[in-house]
Scaffold this motif. Sequence first.
Motif, PDB file in Angstrom:
ATOM      1  N   ARG A 242       0.860  -1.182   0.000  1.00  0.00           N
ATOM      2  CA  ARG A 242       0.000   0.000   0.000  1.00  0.00           C
ATOM      3  C   ARG A 242       0.905   1.244   0.000  1.00  0.00           C
ATOM      4  O   ARG A 242       1.171   1.819   1.060  1.00  0.00           O
ATOM      5  CB  ARG A 242      -0.939  -0.008   1.216  1.00  0.00           C
TER       6      ARG A 242
ATOM      7  N   ASP B  84       0.224   4.482   2.033  1.00  0.00           N
ATOM      8  CA  ASP B  84       0.170   4.429   3.490  1.00  0.00           C
ATOM      9  C   ASP B  84       1.497   4.910   4.073  1.00  0.00           C
ATOM     10  O   ASP B  84       1.601   5.132   5.280  1.00  0.00           O
ATOM     11  CB  ASP B  84      -0.107   3.003   3.976  1.00  0.00           C
TER      12      ASP B  84
ATOM     13  N   ILE C 227      -3.118  -0.141  -6.320  1.00  0.00           N
ATOM     14  CA  ILE C 227      -3.305  -1.429  -5.663  1.00  0.00           C
ATOM     15  C   ILE C 227      -1.997  -2.184  -5.762  1.00  0.00           C
ATOM     16  O   ILE C 227      -1.597  -2.627  -6.845  1.00  0.00           O
ATOM     17  CB  ILE C 227      -4.449  -2.245  -6.291  1.00  0.00           C
TER      18      ILE C 227
ATOM     19  N   SER D 213      -0.878  -6.387  -1.961  1.00  0.00           N
ATOM     20  CA  SER D 213      -1.960  -5.905  -1.103  1.00  0.00           C
ATOM     21  C   SER D 213      -2.760  -7.082  -0.565  1.00  0.00           C
ATOM     22  O   SER D 213      -3.277  -7.897  -1.339  1.00  0.00           O
ATOM     23  CB  SER D 213      -2.877  -4.964  -1.891  1.00  0.00           C
TER      24      SER D 213
ATOM     25  N   SER E 143      -4.420   2.107  -2.044  1.00  0.00           N
ATOM     26  CA  SER E 143      -3.977   3.264  -1.268  1.00  0.00           C
ATOM     27  C   SER E 143      -3.996   4.461  -2.204  1.00  0.00           C
ATOM     28  O   SER E 143      -3.899   4.316  -3.428  1.00  0.00           O
ATOM     29  CB  SER E 143      -2.587   3.044  -0.677  1.00  0.00           C
TER      30      SER E 143
END
Length: 243
Positions: free
Chosen positions: A47, A50, A80, A84, A90
């Motif tokens: 991600r 993040d 993606i 993931s 994300s």
Amino acid sequence: MNTTGEHSDRGLRRAARDIITLTEPLFDALAELAEACRRDVDLTLPRPFDDEASWSAFAPAADHVLRTHVLATGVGAAVIGEESADGTASMAWWIRRDGHVSRKRHVMNPQSDSFYDVRHLRWFRVPMATGRPALFGPYVDSWGTDDITLTAAVALIVDDRRVGVVAADLDTRQYLDLAEAVLRETGVSALLDDEDRVVVSSDPSIDTGSRIASLGQAVTGRETIDELNWSLARLGGQSANRS
């Protein structure tokens, strides 16, 4: 970008060229933004956005687009990651308001009632499926800005694999005003999206969002803007379906 015509004419072809001239610079900017994302963001992370470092690395390119393209009011990317765990994306997004560029954080937690699941949104889903640039709207971005929005989007491709989408929200009123001026100057009735809904019309009695088939008017000419999967239509007389 290319156009193709069915019962086309000079006015339709000119309108198509002018819509391309209006729109193409933004898609060129999105192609550059996608290159910046591939270069500056670690897309091998499950991600990527993040990670605060990914936001910081991508921010200069997003800021540049917002400050140099007057039609763009928001830009960013949704990715993606290959690893993931749940297949959710994300996302990093920036908006421009009153000349100031700032981050716009969306709720990307699947457990939240406000989860912004881009996988089900057309601006994300269609480029991911087709690999082609596309323009969507006008629509209400209920889980994003809550504004009436037009979104331009291109697939983010790494090693021949689509890993996400880079996109920009447009100043909808300004874009529609400019597109309507093109229609009026060329005598074209309507600009249509990929579902044959009216994006904007030179006829004040035709509402944005109307399906062309519901208007009871015959389509006497059409020109497709191939790269956008949009088209221009000239209307005249009563449709055979309504006679």
